[in-house]
Design a protein around this motif. Structure first.
Motif, PDB file in Angstrom:
ATOM      1  N   SER A  21      32.102   9.033  19.286  1.00  0.00           N
ATOM      2  CA  SER A  21      33.241   8.811  18.386  1.00  0.00           C
ATOM      3  C   SER A  21      34.263   7.958  19.122  1.00  0.00           C
ATOM      4  O   SER A  21      34.399   8.051  20.347  1.00  0.00           O
ATOM      5  CB  SER A  21      33.885  10.138  17.971  1.00  0.00           C
ATOM      6  N   ASP A  52      34.000  13.511  18.272  1.00  0.00           N
ATOM      7  CA  ASP A  52      35.293  13.896  17.689  1.00  0.00           C
ATOM      8  C   ASP A  52      36.429  13.557  18.652  1.00  0.00           C
ATOM      9  O   ASP A  52      36.577  12.422  19.042  1.00  0.00           O
ATOM     10  CB  ASP A  52      35.290  15.376  17.290  1.00  0.00           C
ATOM     11  N   ASP A  89      32.491  18.631  21.542  1.00  0.00           N
ATOM     12  CA  ASP A  89      32.974  18.046  20.296  1.00  0.00           C
ATOM     13  C   ASP A  89      34.260  18.747  19.883  1.00  0.00           C
ATOM     14  O   ASP A  89      34.812  19.549  20.645  1.00  0.00           O
ATOM     15  CB  ASP A  89      31.903  18.094  19.201  1.00  0.00           C
TER      16      ASP A  89
END
Length: 386
Positions: free
Chosen positions: A303, A272, A242
């Protein structure tokens, strides 16, 4: 002499850049090995381990040296001699980071499980990475031996800035079985480069688990040479990235002898702005008939700003083989999400269940229960909370 040759090779080899095929998606801009210095003294207990288990041998590696607090009777579990005969047999100094390791390592570990010896409990080594850390491991499972070894890379804190360079050489002799676990949980400011190379002989078995949860950027190389008839290897990889993490795995299944089997399965989840690169290659030599090889890499994107690059490859020189591969990149299934939410779960809870299910089959491949639990816990900690 070896160190001098390795240092000369390191000085002569350029730092890899994106013009090289194997580094095309991993840009090392901003990385300067000379920027890092040996780490400061490490206070025992300042690095938290992922594992809590009963072991036959225990070693802690720091900048100050290697501390072996427990070693099993009849098994070599000791500092690696600079002149050990198998040292550099699998990983020499023909690559920039391998050359740096060969020239600079100081605190290594030698593990030799003698012929026919069966270890009921695993061996464990924890590497505390601070500053500039070079680590070297050589494992020999002699004929008919059975053993498990776990190595864990960890940082004292989440903001530890460091350069980690590790090399592992595994020798699995005829009819032996080795379980090897490598867990990487370094800080988000640590550059991590590793070369792991195994040679598996006749009717021997290698069961390998690779877990990647930390680090800033780098590359991990994993190579298995199936060198004797009937050899088998299984590699299970699980990773979660992430923030701005960048994980890169480069795997190679080298089938040299006939009637061998290899099975590589990697799964990762990204959040992310994280990136994951996986490049896999199965190579089957001309005499390696009756080969059965498989490789896969599955990525779950949590994401819209994440990036995954799975690149499977085959190079087959024999004509009686079974080689298959698979690679996927996908997002959370909307139908699954809708179904779970229609049963009363809030969206974060539903996504959490889907991610758990995504990793379940690779977790089921991990034979050592404490390791399976530790990898599961590491993944759970990274899944968005409800």
């Amino acid at each position: 002499m070896a160190r001098a040759e390795a240092l000369a090779a390191y000085d002569a080899l350029p730092l890899p850049d994106t013009t090289e095929e194997h580094w095309r998606f991993t840009d090392l801009a901003g990385f300067d090995p000379s920027h890092f210095r040996p780490g400061s003294s490490y206070r025992d207990g300042s690095v938290t381990t992922m594992l809590d288990l009963d072991v036959a041998g225990y070693a802690t590696v720091t900048e100050d040296g290697i501390d072996i607090t427990r070693a099993p009777d009849g098994v070599t579990f000791a500092p690696l001699p600079d002149d050990y005969e198998r040292l550099y047999a699998l990983v020499g100094w023909d690559e920039k980071f391998a050359a740096h390791n060969a020239a600079m390592w100081q605190h290594g570990l030698l593990v030799v499980v003698p012929k026919g010896v069966v270890l009921e409990k695993p061996l464990y080594v924890r590497i505390a990475v601070t500053g500039q850390t070079f680590w070297r491991l050589v494992v020999v499972a002699e004929e008919g031996a059975r053993a498990s070894l776990i190595e864990e890379y960890a940082s004292p804190s989440d903001d530890t800035e460091a350069y980690s360079n590790a090399v592992t050489e595994l020798f699995v002799e005829p009819t032996a079985k080795l379980e090897y676990v490598s867990l990487q949980n370094l800080s988000r400011e640590t550059w991590h480069f590793a070369s792991h190379h195994a040679r598996v002989e006749r009717d021997a078995e290698l069961d390998w688990v690779a877990g990647g949860f930390g680090s800033k950027k780098g590359k991990t190389r994993i190579q298995n040479d199936l060198n004797g008839r009937g050899a088998t290897s299984r590699v299970t990889g699980a990773y979660f990235a992430d923030g701005h993490q960048h994980l890169d795995y480069d795997t190679f299944q080298e089938h040299i002898a006939p009637d061998c089997e290899s099975d590589f399965a990697f799964k990762g989840a990204l959040r992310d702005h994280a990136t994951a690169v996986w490049r896999g290659m199965i190579r089957v030599e001309r005499d390696a008939q009756k080969t059965n090889a498989y490789q896969e890499c599955r990525n779950l994107m949590l994401s819209p700003t994440t990036h995954a690059v799975p690149i499977p490859g085959l190079e087959i020189l024999a004509n009686d083989v079974r080689c298959t591969h698979g690679a996927t990149v996908g997002r959370v299934d909307r139908e699954q999400l809708f179904y779970l939410m229609s049963r009363g779960l809030r969206r974060p809870e539903a996504e959490r269940l889907i991610v758990r299910g995504f990793f379940q089959d690779v977790l089921d491949r991990i034979e050592l229960e404490p390791v399976r639990e530790a990898v599961t816990a590491a993944l759970e900690a990274r899944i968005p909370q409800a």
